[in-house]
Design an enzyme around this catalytic site. Sequence first.
Site, PDB file in Angstrom:
ATOM      1  N   CYS A 151      -6.168   1.383   5.543  1.00  0.00           N
ATOM      2  CA  CYS A 151      -6.751   0.144   6.053  1.00  0.00           C
ATOM      3  C   CYS A 151      -6.149  -0.159   7.422  1.00  0.00           C
ATOM      4  CB  CYS A 151      -6.459  -1.008   5.082  1.00  0.00           C
ATOM      5  SG  CYS A 151      -4.717  -1.508   5.054  1.00  0.00           S
ATOM      6  N   GLU A 169       0.706   3.900   1.842  1.00  0.00           N
ATOM      7  CA  GLU A 169       1.121   4.315   3.180  1.00  0.00           C
ATOM      8  C   GLU A 169       2.354   3.542   3.627  1.00  0.00           C
ATOM      9  OE1 GLU A 169      -3.458   4.479   2.966  1.00  0.00           O
ATOM     10  OE2 GLU A 169      -1.883   3.134   2.289  1.00  0.00           O
ATOM     11  N   CYS A 188      -2.191  -0.706   7.423  1.00  0.00           N
ATOM     12  CA  CYS A 188      -1.428   0.543   7.356  1.00  0.00           C
ATOM     13  C   CYS A 188      -1.601   1.337   8.650  1.00  0.00           C
ATOM     14  CB  CYS A 188      -1.859   1.358   6.141  1.00  0.00           C
ATOM     15  SG  CYS A 188      -1.375   0.559   4.588  1.00  0.00           S
ATOM     16  N   HIS A 231       0.825  -1.207   0.000  1.00  0.00           N
ATOM     17  CA  HIS A 231       0.000   0.000   0.000  1.00  0.00           C
ATOM     18  C   HIS A 231       0.861   1.259   0.000  1.00  0.00           C
ATOM     19  CE1 HIS A 231      -3.833  -2.100   1.714  1.00  0.00           C
ATOM     20  NE2 HIS A 231      -3.414  -2.616   0.578  1.00  0.00           N
TER      21      HIS A 231
END
Length: 159
Positions: free
Chosen positions: A115, A91, A118, A89
């Site tokens: 999410c 992040e 993260c 992801h």
Amino acid sequence: MKGSESKKNDIISWEEYFMGVALLSSRRSKDPNTQVGACIVNKFKRIVGLGYNGFPDNIPDNDNKLPWGKSSEKDAEGYVQHKGLYVCHAEMNAIVNKLSVDITGCTMYTTLSPCNECAKLICQLRLGKVVYYERKTEDKEGKYKAAEKMFKEAGIEWV
């Protein structure tokens, strides 16, 4: 021809600027469905980390070797063909790519609300604030509500 004698006043805010950097970063993603970018900023308004969603970059030819689909089917070797199992992801990438050793108290600008996975990283590294552009509305598994709960319990501002 002379320039103006006074400063320009119609500039974008710092928040617009950093979210713009996150949006621009998201355009590096090769994901055919969801492009996410993230930008970490310190208290001095300096960018200390950037990321976008994509496959691990130490896998040669990763975009052709790993699946971009969302199928739960297995390939001939028995590997599930769902991109969620392989994509890093934005992040996570911003944190991994950070320039600063300590990002405690920093702000993360992200194009999509984080999410739970993260959020764990964000909490563990003690960021102070998360600013998201778009909130993930579909949450069948509760990943985004869990992220919100962790941010609330950790005292991380979430806007």
